[in-house]
Design a protein around this motif. Structure first.
Motif, PDB file in Angstrom:
ATOM      1  N   THR A  44       0.843  -1.195   0.000  1.00  0.00           N
ATOM      2  CA  THR A  44       0.000   0.000   0.000  1.00  0.00           C
ATOM      3  C   THR A  44       0.879   1.246   0.000  1.00  0.00           C
ATOM      4  O   THR A  44       1.787   1.376   0.829  1.00  0.00           O
ATOM      5  N   VAL A  45       0.602   2.130  -0.935  1.00  0.00           N
ATOM      6  CA  VAL A  45       1.285   3.423  -1.015  1.00  0.00           C
ATOM      7  C   VAL A  45       0.293   4.493  -0.569  1.00  0.00           C
ATOM      8  O   VAL A  45      -0.783   4.624  -1.154  1.00  0.00           O
ATOM      9  N   THR A  46       0.661   5.254   0.467  1.00  0.00           N
ATOM     10  CA  THR A  46      -0.233   6.276   1.020  1.00  0.00           C
ATOM     11  C   THR A  46       0.441   7.638   0.949  1.00  0.00           C
ATOM     12  O   THR A  46       1.624   7.775   1.287  1.00  0.00           O
ATOM     13  N   PHE A  47      -0.320   8.630   0.513  1.00  0.00           N
ATOM     14  CA  PHE A  47       0.173  10.007   0.490  1.00  0.00           C
ATOM     15  C   PHE A  47      -0.877  10.903   1.142  1.00  0.00           C
ATOM     16  O   PHE A  47      -2.034  10.906   0.734  1.00  0.00           O
ATOM     17  N   ALA A  48      -0.459  11.635   2.178  1.00  0.00           N
ATOM     18  CA  ALA A  48      -1.374  12.532   2.885  1.00  0.00           C
ATOM     19  C   ALA A  48      -0.722  13.889   3.039  1.00  0.00           C
ATOM     20  O   ALA A  48       0.466  13.989   3.363  1.00  0.00           O
ATOM     21  N   SER A  49      -1.480  14.964   2.790  1.00  0.00           N
ATOM     22  CA  SER A  49      -0.942  16.315   2.894  1.00  0.00           C
ATOM     23  C   SER A  49      -1.707  17.092   3.955  1.00  0.00           C
ATOM     24  O   SER A  49      -2.887  16.863   4.195  1.00  0.00           O
ATOM     25  N   ASP A  50      -0.981  18.013   4.575  1.00  0.00           N
ATOM     26  CA  ASP A  50      -1.573  18.887   5.589  1.00  0.00           C
ATOM     27  C   ASP A  50      -0.926  20.260   5.446  1.00  0.00           C
ATOM     28  O   ASP A  50       0.122  20.520   6.031  1.00  0.00           O
ATOM     29  N   GLY A  51      -1.571  21.116   4.662  1.00  0.00           N
ATOM     30  CA  GLY A  51      -0.959  22.407   4.390  1.00  0.00           C
ATOM     31  C   GLY A  51       0.310  22.219   3.578  1.00  0.00           C
ATOM     32  O   GLY A  51       0.296  21.650   2.493  1.00  0.00           O
ATOM     33  N   GLN A  52       1.433  22.664   4.125  1.00  0.00           N
ATOM     34  CA  GLN A  52       2.710  22.540   3.433  1.00  0.00           C
ATOM     35  C   GLN A  52       3.469  21.278   3.821  1.00  0.00           C
ATOM     36  O   GLN A  52       4.556  21.029   3.310  1.00  0.00           O
ATOM     37  N   ALA A  53       2.900  20.507   4.692  1.00  0.00           N
ATOM     38  CA  ALA A  53       3.544  19.258   5.108  1.00  0.00           C
ATOM     39  C   ALA A  53       2.897  18.081   4.381  1.00  0.00           C
ATOM     40  O   ALA A  53       1.736  18.138   3.997  1.00  0.00           O
ATOM     41  N   TRP A  54       3.675  17.019   4.198  1.00  0.00           N
ATOM     42  CA  TRP A  54       3.115  15.810   3.601  1.00  0.00           C
ATOM     43  C   TRP A  54       3.819  14.583   4.158  1.00  0.00           C
ATOM     44  O   TRP A  54       4.912  14.653   4.690  1.00  0.00           O
ATOM     45  N   THR A  55       3.130  13.453   4.039  1.00  0.00           N
ATOM     46  CA  THR A  55       3.655  12.171   4.519  1.00  0.00           C
ATOM     47  C   THR A  55       3.443  11.128   3.434  1.00  0.00           C
ATOM     48  O   THR A  55       2.338  10.964   2.915  1.00  0.00           O
ATOM     49  N   LEU A  56       4.520  10.397   3.103  1.00  0.00           N
ATOM     50  CA  LEU A  56       4.474   9.312   2.131  1.00  0.00           C
ATOM     51  C   LEU A  56       4.812   8.015   2.861  1.00  0.00           C
ATOM     52  O   LEU A  56       5.820   7.937   3.565  1.00  0.00           O
ATOM     53  N   THR A  57       3.968   7.018   2.683  1.00  0.00           N
ATOM     54  CA  THR A  57       4.182   5.726   3.349  1.00  0.00           C
ATOM     55  C   THR A  57       4.058   4.604   2.328  1.00  0.00           C
ATOM     56  O   THR A  57       3.124   4.593   1.520  1.00  0.00           O
ATOM     57  N   VAL A  58       5.026   3.683   2.350  1.00  0.00           N
ATOM     58  CA  VAL A  58       4.952   2.466   1.546  1.00  0.00           C
ATOM     59  C   VAL A  58       5.011   1.294   2.520  1.00  0.00           C
ATOM     60  O   VAL A  58       5.992   1.133   3.250  1.00  0.00           O
ATOM     61  N   CYS A  59       3.935   0.515   2.532  1.00  0.00           N
ATOM     62  CA  CYS A  59       3.797  -0.540   3.546  1.00  0.00           C
ATOM     63  C   CYS A  59       3.442  -1.854   2.870  1.00  0.00           C
ATOM     64  O   CYS A  59       2.580  -1.891   1.980  1.00  0.00           O
ATOM     65  N   ASP A  60       4.122  -2.937   3.265  1.00  0.00           N
ATOM     66  CA  ASP A  60       3.752  -4.268   2.769  1.00  0.00           C
ATOM     67  C   ASP A  60       3.451  -5.175   3.947  1.00  0.00           C
ATOM     68  O   ASP A  60       3.810  -4.880   5.093  1.00  0.00           O
ATOM     69  N   ASN A  61       2.766  -6.285   3.688  1.00  0.00           N
ATOM     70  CA  ASN A  61       2.456  -7.261   4.745  1.00  0.00           C
ATOM     71  C   ASN A  61       3.284  -8.528   4.578  1.00  0.00           C
ATOM     72  O   ASN A  61       2.817  -9.640   4.832  1.00  0.00           O
ATOM     73  N   GLY A  62       4.538  -8.307   4.131  1.00  0.00           N
ATOM     74  CA  GLY A  62       5.419  -9.437   3.888  1.00  0.00           C
ATOM     75  C   GLY A  62       6.177  -9.878   5.128  1.00  0.00           C
ATOM     76  O   GLY A  62       5.716  -9.701   6.266  1.00  0.00           O
ATOM     77  N   VAL A  63       7.396 -10.372   4.901  1.00  0.00           N
ATOM     78  CA  VAL A  63       8.160 -11.007   5.977  1.00  0.00           C
ATOM     79  C   VAL A  63       8.914 -10.000   6.830  1.00  0.00           C
ATOM     80  O   VAL A  63       9.481 -10.364   7.873  1.00  0.00           O
TER      81      VAL A  63
END
Length: 357
Positions: A283-302
């Protein structure tokens, strides 16, 4: 109701005072188009005097220089039908002025106590305004030409970059097939995959039309779908999901984010699922809050295995991601609990701030 003026002499005096007060040149004509009165500004503007103006036929003023076809059309055709006309534009070589663009406003005055009528004819010189408008149109046309040239050059550059990347990728693959060392072949194929990933990022930015701000959600969705089609095989199906808000980011930053996501996806597809897993997901997630942002790449692997593969513990992919995160002025954290989660946060104003749509 307007109050009547006591005497006709008073009315004429008042009317002449009004005519002289008006800033724009003004003529008062009778029904036969002879001049009954003219404003002071008319005399000053057109360099004429009352003796050669009042009582004269309009078309005969200045040795016939006022016999303008457009003026005749206004007075003889339009005014009888419409009573008033505003903003009738005339481009003419006016006596004493030279070539001018004038707006003519005309109004027919009908009296209750007389069968006679008069025509008020006012002139507004818009020559300078039209010159500015023409200059503006010329500048806009030149700007459009420059933008078109820039777009052509940009497309040519992008085309050449894409061709160059394809050539480099082909050379790397040919070398990988030719070498006998498994280690060298592994590194050549790894380099080939990364060149392909750069080509994918470049092609998706090219599809965005070269705009300065890229909407992150559609950009990552298209990029990840393309990567999934090229990297995920039938032996281990992996669901690749993108969850993003409506944030937009500068195209220069979008390149780095695209390369980060590509590297992390390559890492997850290669190493997160060493054995078949029916619910494999990244899962690739991108969230923004004004001038800030967060990018997350998450897997359910080992996660990090006891003997991790190179990039699960700090190989070339990790070095590339670290460099890109620093370039974005971001901070990266890695967690390995029930899979691998990489989170990158940008919490302050950068050179190309994120804009929330």
């Amino acid at each position: 109701m307007p109050r009547p003026i006591p005497g006709i002499e008073d009315a004429q005096t008042l009317a002449q005072a009004i005519v002289d007060t008006i800033h724009e040149p003004l003529l008062v004509l009778d029904s036969a188009f002879s001049v009954l009165a003219a404003s002071r500004s008319f005399y000053e503007t057109f360099k004429v005097d009352p003796e050669h103006t009042v009582g004269c036929l309009l078309y005969a003023l200045g040795d016939g220089q006022w016999d303008i076809p457009a003026l005749r059309e206004l007075l003889e055709t339009i005014i009888p039908e419409r009573v008033a006309m505003n903003g009738f534009e005339v481009n003419h070589d006016f006596p004493g002025l030279g070539r001018r663009v004038m707006l003519l406003n005309a109004r027919k005055v009908i009296y209750e106590t007389s069968a006679n009528s008069t025509i008020l004819l006012a002139f507004t010189d818009i020559t300078a305004r039209r010159a500015v408008e023409r200059e503006k149109e010329s500048l806009l046309a030149r700007t459009r030409d420059l933008l078109n040239q820039k777009e052509v050059l940009l497309q040519e550059m992008q085309h050449r970059v894409a061709n160059s990347l394809q050539i480099i990728a082909s050379i790397l693959m040919l070398k990988a097939r030719a070498v006998t060392s498994d280690e060298i072949r592994f590194h050549l194929k790894d380099a080939h995959q990364r060149v392909i990933s750069v080509a994918e990022v470049q092609s998706h930015l090219h599809a965005s039309g070269g705009v300065d701000l890229i909407e992150v959600g559609p950009y990552l969705t298209k990029l990840c779908a393309s990567l999934a089609a090229s990297m995920i095989g039938d032996s281990q199906p992996i669901v690749l999901e993108v969850v993003a808000d409506h944030g937009a980011i500068g195209s220069d930053k979008a390149v780095s984010i695209g390369l980060i996501v590509t590297e992390l996806l390559i890492n997850a597809v290669k190493y997160a699922f060493p054995v078949f897993r029916h619910d494999a997901r990244v899962t690739v997630t991108f969230a923004s809050d004004g001038q800030a942002w967060t990018l997350t790449v998450c897997d359910n692997g080992v996660g990090k295995a006891a003997e991790p593969a190179p990039d699960r513990n700090g190989g070339l992919g990790t070095v590339i991601v670290d460099a890109l995160v620093k370039q974005l002025d971001g901070h990266m954290t890695v967690a390995s609990t029930g899979g691998m989660t990489v989170t990158i946060r940008h919490a302050h104003v950068g050179a190309s701030p994120l804009v929330a749509a």
